[in-house]
Design a protein around this motif. Structure first.
Motif, mmCIF file in Angstrom:
data_model
loop_
_atom_site.group_PDB
_atom_site.id
_atom_site.type_symbol
_atom_site.label_atom_id
_atom_site.label_comp_id
_atom_site.label_asym_id
_atom_site.label_seq_id
_atom_site.Cartn_x
_atom_site.Cartn_y
_atom_site.Cartn_z
ATOM 1 N N ILE A 122 31.345 -44.845 30.056
ATOM 2 C CA ILE A 122 31.453 -46.290 29.849
ATOM 3 C C ILE A 122 30.057 -46.900 29.679
ATOM 4 O O ILE A 122 29.835 -47.728 28.792
ATOM 5 C CB ILE A 122 32.203 -46.969 31.020
ATOM 6 C CG1 ILE A 122 33.676 -46.563 31.003
ATOM 7 C CG2 ILE A 122 32.054 -48.480 30.987
ATOM 8 C CD1 ILE A 122 34.447 -47.056 29.801
ATOM 9 N N LYS A 123 29.113 -46.492 30.517
ATOM 10 C CA LYS A 123 27.745 -47.008 30.409
ATOM 11 C C LYS A 123 27.130 -46.644 29.061
ATOM 12 O O LYS A 123 26.491 -47.477 28.408
ATOM 13 C CB LYS A 123 26.874 -46.462 31.543
ATOM 14 C CG LYS A 123 27.199 -47.059 32.890
ATOM 15 C CD LYS A 123 26.356 -46.427 33.989
ATOM 16 C CE LYS A 123 26.777 -46.906 35.361
ATOM 17 N NZ LYS A 123 26.036 -46.250 36.438
ATOM 18 N N ALA A 180 35.883 -36.266 37.103
ATOM 19 C CA ALA A 180 36.416 -37.016 35.974
ATOM 20 C C ALA A 180 35.996 -38.486 36.060
ATOM 21 O O ALA A 180 35.595 -39.091 35.062
ATOM 22 C CB ALA A 180 37.936 -36.896 35.916
ATOM 23 N N LEU A 181 36.071 -39.052 37.254
ATOM 24 C CA LEU A 181 35.683 -40.439 37.453
ATOM 25 C C LEU A 181 34.186 -40.624 37.199
ATOM 26 O O LEU A 181 33.766 -41.590 36.555
ATOM 27 C CB LEU A 181 36.045 -40.903 38.860
ATOM 28 C CG LEU A 181 35.732 -42.353 39.194
ATOM 29 C CD1 LEU A 181 36.447 -43.295 38.231
ATOM 30 C CD2 LEU A 181 36.112 -42.662 40.633
ATOM 31 N N LYS A 182 33.374 -39.686 37.674
ATOM 32 C CA LYS A 182 31.925 -39.737 37.460
ATOM 33 C C LYS A 182 31.617 -39.677 35.958
ATOM 34 O O LYS A 182 30.813 -40.463 35.445
ATOM 35 C CB LYS A 182 31.249 -38.574 38.192
ATOM 36 C CG LYS A 182 29.728 -38.605 38.135
ATOM 37 C CD LYS A 182 29.119 -37.458 38.909
ATOM 38 C CE LYS A 182 29.201 -36.234 38.018
ATOM 39 N NZ LYS A 182 28.503 -35.055 38.498
ATOM 40 N N THR A 229 33.697 -36.684 27.174
ATOM 41 C CA THR A 229 35.107 -36.806 26.802
ATOM 42 C C THR A 229 35.804 -35.448 26.844
ATOM 43 O O THR A 229 36.913 -35.320 27.372
ATOM 44 C CB THR A 229 35.231 -37.425 25.395
ATOM 45 O OG1 THR A 229 34.577 -38.696 25.386
ATOM 46 C CG2 THR A 229 36.674 -37.612 24.994
ATOM 47 N N ALA A 230 35.138 -34.445 26.313
ATOM 48 C CA ALA A 230 35.724 -33.093 26.324
ATOM 49 C C ALA A 230 35.871 -32.583 27.757
ATOM 50 O O ALA A 230 36.881 -31.964 28.103
ATOM 51 C CB ALA A 230 34.861 -32.148 25.501
ATOM 52 N N ASP A 231 34.875 -32.855 28.594
ATOM 53 C CA ASP A 231 34.932 -32.405 29.986
ATOM 54 C C ASP A 231 36.081 -33.072 30.744
ATOM 55 O O ASP A 231 36.766 -32.430 31.539
ATOM 56 C CB ASP A 231 33.610 -32.693 30.709
ATOM 57 C CG ASP A 231 32.471 -31.799 30.232
ATOM 58 O OD1 ASP A 231 32.743 -30.811 29.497
ATOM 59 O OD2 ASP A 231 31.309 -32.090 30.588
ATOM 60 N N ILE A 232 36.274 -34.368 30.486
ATOM 61 C CA ILE A 232 37.346 -35.091 31.177
ATOM 62 C C ILE A 232 38.715 -34.511 30.821
ATOM 63 O O ILE A 232 39.622 -34.495 31.645
ATOM 64 C CB ILE A 232 37.286 -36.601 30.838
ATOM 65 C CG1 ILE A 232 36.076 -37.242 31.541
ATOM 66 C CG2 ILE A 232 38.557 -37.326 31.238
ATOM 67 C CD1 ILE A 232 35.806 -38.672 31.126
ATOM 68 N N ARG A 233 38.841 -34.004 29.625
ATOM 69 C CA ARG A 233 40.133 -33.466 29.164
ATOM 70 C C ARG A 233 40.438 -32.075 29.698
ATOM 71 O O ARG A 233 41.541 -31.566 29.497
ATOM 72 C CB ARG A 233 40.158 -33.452 27.644
ATOM 73 C CG ARG A 233 40.203 -34.841 27.054
ATOM 74 C CD ARG A 233 40.338 -34.801 25.575
ATOM 75 N NE ARG A 233 40.468 -36.161 25.057
ATOM 76 C CZ ARG A 233 40.048 -36.539 23.876
ATOM 77 N NH1 ARG A 233 39.483 -35.676 23.065
ATOM 78 N NH2 ARG A 233 40.202 -37.790 23.488
#
Length: 92
Positions: A36-37, A28-30, A15-19
């Motif tokens: 999600i998994k 981000a998609l990866k 989550t932190a990385d996506i932000r």
């Protein structure tokens, strides 16, 4: 439970990385897919735990035939309910 905690830590990291503003859309998609998994697996674990809690909560309370003796008034005078006058200089 350790596995759950590890998965939660990994999910927080994703989550932190996506932000991060400099993350590529592909990364981000990866990260999102992996998150999600993880979240779905953790949800299944929580459901199992909740089921166990419900089973425990619905079990009948064991019948207590005896009242526990606390021995609070040992040495108390039966007529006054006190242990007598306190020793000089002590509190009771």
């Amino acid at each position: 439970m350790k596995n759950f905690e590890e998965n939660l830590a990994r999910l927080e990291k994703l989550t932190a990385d996506i932000r991060q503003p400099d993350i590529s859309l592909e990364d981000a998609l990866k990260n999102f897919e992996e998150g999600i998994k993880l979240a779905r697996g953790m949800e299944k674990e929580i459901d199992k735990i909740e089921g166990k809690i419900q089973i425990l909560m619905n079990q009948p309370v064991p019948d207590m035939d005896t009242t526990p003796e606390l021995d609070l008034f040992s040495g108390a005078d039966e007529s006054t309910g006190t242990a007598g006058a306190p020793d000089q200089g002590t509190r009771q």
